[in-house]
Design an enzyme around this catalytic site. Structure first.
Site, mmCIF file in Angstrom:
data_model
loop_
_atom_site.group_PDB
_atom_site.id
_atom_site.type_symbol
_atom_site.label_atom_id
_atom_site.label_comp_id
_atom_site.label_asym_id
_atom_site.label_seq_id
_atom_site.Cartn_x
_atom_site.Cartn_y
_atom_site.Cartn_z
ATOM 1 N N GLY A 134 -11.355 -8.807 -1.891
ATOM 2 C CA GLY A 134 -9.521 -8.512 -1.035
ATOM 3 C C GLY A 134 -8.811 -10.313 -1.169
ATOM 4 N N GLY B 88 -13.816 -3.530 0.142
ATOM 5 C CA GLY B 88 -15.612 -2.949 -0.006
ATOM 6 C C GLY B 88 -16.235 -1.575 -0.578
ATOM 7 N N ARG C 113 0.460 -1.026 -0.090
ATOM 8 C CA ARG C 113 -0.565 0.403 0.008
ATOM 9 C C ARG C 113 1.171 1.350 -0.141
ATOM 10 N NH1 ARG C 113 -4.683 -2.422 3.760
ATOM 11 N NH2 ARG C 113 -5.925 -2.519 2.396
ATOM 12 N N LYS D 251 -19.459 -14.019 1.370
ATOM 13 C CA LYS D 251 -20.502 -12.776 2.025
ATOM 14 C C LYS D 251 -22.085 -12.673 1.162
ATOM 15 C CE LYS D 251 -16.159 -10.352 2.167
ATOM 16 N NZ LYS D 251 -15.960 -8.907 1.718
HETATM 17 P P1 ADP Z 1 -13.736 -11.206 -1.302
HETATM 18 O O1 ADP Z 1 -12.879 -10.486 -0.325
HETATM 19 O O2 ADP Z 1 -12.691 -11.481 -2.437
HETATM 20 O O3 ADP Z 1 -14.133 -9.957 -1.572
HETATM 21 P P2 ADP Z 1 -15.510 -12.673 0.215
HETATM 22 O O4 ADP Z 1 -14.478 -12.548 1.099
HETATM 23 O O5 ADP Z 1 -16.343 -12.299 0.201
HETATM 24 O O6 ADP Z 1 -14.361 -12.171 -1.116
HETATM 25 O O7 ADP Z 1 -14.864 -14.411 0.165
HETATM 26 C C1 ADP Z 1 -13.723 -15.224 0.210
HETATM 27 C C2 ADP Z 1 -13.632 -16.098 0.485
HETATM 28 O O8 ADP Z 1 -15.253 -17.408 0.673
HETATM 29 C C3 ADP Z 1 -13.064 -17.226 0.926
HETATM 30 O O9 ADP Z 1 -12.101 -17.328 2.506
HETATM 31 C C4 ADP Z 1 -13.218 -18.940 0.392
HETATM 32 O O10 ADP Z 1 -13.160 -19.531 1.248
HETATM 33 C C5 ADP Z 1 -14.554 -18.588 0.659
HETATM 34 N N1 ADP Z 1 -16.577 -19.586 0.127
HETATM 35 C C6 ADP Z 1 -15.771 -19.062 -1.384
HETATM 36 N N2 ADP Z 1 -16.784 -20.888 -2.118
HETATM 37 C C7 ADP Z 1 -17.394 -21.086 -0.744
HETATM 38 C C8 ADP Z 1 -18.058 -22.036 -0.405
HETATM 39 N N3 ADP Z 1 -18.718 -22.369 -1.245
HETATM 40 N N4 ADP Z 1 -18.296 -22.047 0.710
HETATM 41 C C9 ADP Z 1 -18.050 -21.455 1.628
HETATM 42 N N5 ADP Z 1 -16.824 -20.491 1.442
HETATM 43 C C10 ADP Z 1 -16.706 -20.202 0.245
HETATM 44 MG MG MG Z 2 -12.800 -11.352 1.546
#
Ligand code: ADP
Ligand code: MG
Length: 437
Positions: A394, A417, A40, A237
């Site tokens: 992230g 976010g 960063r 999420k």
């Molecule tokens: P980002 O940070 O890219 O916005 P999220 O924080 O929403 O993504 O989600 C990332 C997490 O989602 C990862 O830790 C991954 O292990 C989890 N994940 C992905 N697919 C599944 C699933 N089918 N069931 C449970 N967890 C999942």
């Molecule tokens: Mg995340």
């Protein structure tokens, strides 16, 4: 009118000798006061170098961690101590917080930006002054002493209670340090805080290179995408991201849903999803979205098969027994943890032929090698796509980097976010406050 066309540092007239307050995102990961990734800081260099190079007197600020939140982070309070603090009237609690903060600052390891000033000086190869307060005597004395082209970093803005409340007094006090404001912290642009938005009420406000790049690329994709435009959503999420769908359905040609959020859609289709991640309150919403997609002529792709297991891997990278089943045949005692082989091919096909791709959220539990295949397939398809490819979130960004695809992707957003709210079509206060071109 556009949220995406803002005056940038290059539009600032006569920078020489001007004091410029720059909001950076120096919220770097640390362990025992040692910075573990300076990504960063490195990303902030172009704006800092440009301003200093033009002879501006550069005053940097940022938040670091959550020192306001004595109940959950950093301070290591036990339950009893928390309870006692919670019971205090607000003024006394605030006094207690201040006292704890002073202690934390004295031990010099928590929440202080001093190590960032040191690393920044190394990266720039020149001195970076550090003020031990944000808008107090030290900050003012050091800001006044700055010569043309010199750089000062003030202490963590969240040491001041007015920061997150966007208190006008604190915004005004920050503004009094400088004559010009530059926001380059995309990661906090979705927050209306004093240093990210409020200060722009008192100073002419411009975007730095980082924010300029983020809104330039993502804004163009949303406003005027080269088609076909494909968006991919996944991750865990579920409730957060379901709201993005509503906005994306008015823009994209194809919407791909994978990862944990897919199961709420599969449930909405009436399928058994076993113990997969499910947001049962959003099933109706998913039904509406499927209808909306049909009305708008948007192709909505859901997993046709899933990699399932009996339990979530623990630890997350533990060896795990899996099988692949059609999406409408998930056993009631199994959970879906990745997209299956047929789905990988289906999704990759749609992605490779796109001209604009936006991706947020892994396709499976990619932290586990057995469950990373879906995420790898999507990352690879983005890398092979010759259109504009954008990754937000992230974990998705981390996945691209870990898997070695990062340099073949057009843009990896620095704000999880913030990029999500951007895709939702929400106005980001840290961008809305900047002058239009
Ligand atoms: P980002 O940070 O890219 O916005 P999220 O924080 O929403 O993504 O989600 C990332 C997490 O989602 C990862 O830790 C991954 O292990 C989890 N994940 C992905 N697919 C599944 C699933 N089918 N069931 C449970 N967890 C999942
Ligand atoms: Mg995340």
């Amino acid at each position: 009118m556009s949220m995406y066309n803002k005056k940038s540092v290059e539009d600032i007239p006569a920078l020489g000798g001007k004091r410029v307050l720059v909001r950076c995102d120096f919220n770097v990961p640390q362990k025992d006061g040692v910075i573990t990734s300076d990504k960063r800081i490195v990303e902030a260099l172009p704006t800092i170098k440009y301003l200093a190079g033009k002879g501006a007197r550069v005053i940097l600020c940022s938040h670091l961690g959550k020192p306001h939140n004595i109940f959950t982070e950093g301070f290591g309070l036990n339950k009893k101590e928390k309870k006692a603090l919670e019971a205090l009237p607000e003024a006394e609690r605030e006094a207690a917080r201040t006292e704890m903060l002073e202690k934390a600052k004295k031990d010099g390891k928590k929440f202080t930006l001093r190590p960032v000033a040191e690393r920044l000086a190394e990266l720039l190869g020149k001195a970076v002054a550090f003020a031990a307060d944000t808008v107090g005597e030290d900050a003012h004395a050091k800001a006044d002493a700055l010569q043309d082209g010199e750089i000062l970093l003030i202490e963590n803005v969240r040491f001041n209670a007015g920061e997150e409340k966007n208190a006008p007094e604190f915004a005004k006090a920050l503004a009094s340090l400088a004559e010009i404001y530059v926001n380059d912290a995309f990661g906090t642009a979705h927050r209306a805080h004093a240093s990210t938005a409020g200060v722009a009420d008192y100073l002419p406000a411009y975007c730095g290179y980082l924010i300029g790049k983020e809104i330039g690329i993502m804004g163009a994709a949303l406003e005027n995408p080269v088609r076909p435009f494909v968006a991919i959503l996944g991750g865990a999420k579920v409730a957060d991201k379901l709201n993005v769908i509503n906005n994306l359905l008015t823009k994209v040609d194809t919407l791909i849903i994978g990862g944990g959020m897919a199961y709420t859609f599969l449930a909405a289709k009436g399928y058994e999803v076993g113990s997969s991640l499910l947001d049962s309150e959003k099933i109706e919403y998913c039904r509406d979205m499927m209808k909306k997609a049909e009305e708008k002529g948007v192709r909505l792709l859901l997993p046709v098969d899933s990699v399932v297991a009996a339990t979530f891997p623990d630890p997350i990278d533990a060896a795990i027994d899996v099988e692949t089943v059609p999406s409408d045949k998930i056993p009631s005692d199994k959970m879906g943890l990745d997209i299956g082989e047929k789905t990988r091919a289906l999704f990759a096909d749609a992605i490779k032929s796109a001209k604009t791709v936006v991706w947020n959220g892994p396709m499976g539990v990619f932290e586990n090698p057995t469950l990373a295949k879906g995420t790898i397939a999507v990352a690879e398809a983005l890398a092979e796509c010759d259109g504009t490819t954008i990754v937000g979130g992230g974990d998705s960004a981390a996945a691209c980097e870990q898997l070695g695809f990062a340099d073949r992707i057009t843009h990896i957003s620095t704000g999880g976010g913030a990029s999500l709210e951007f895709l939702e079509g929400l106005v980001l206060p840290g961008i809305a406050c900047l002058q239009d071109k």
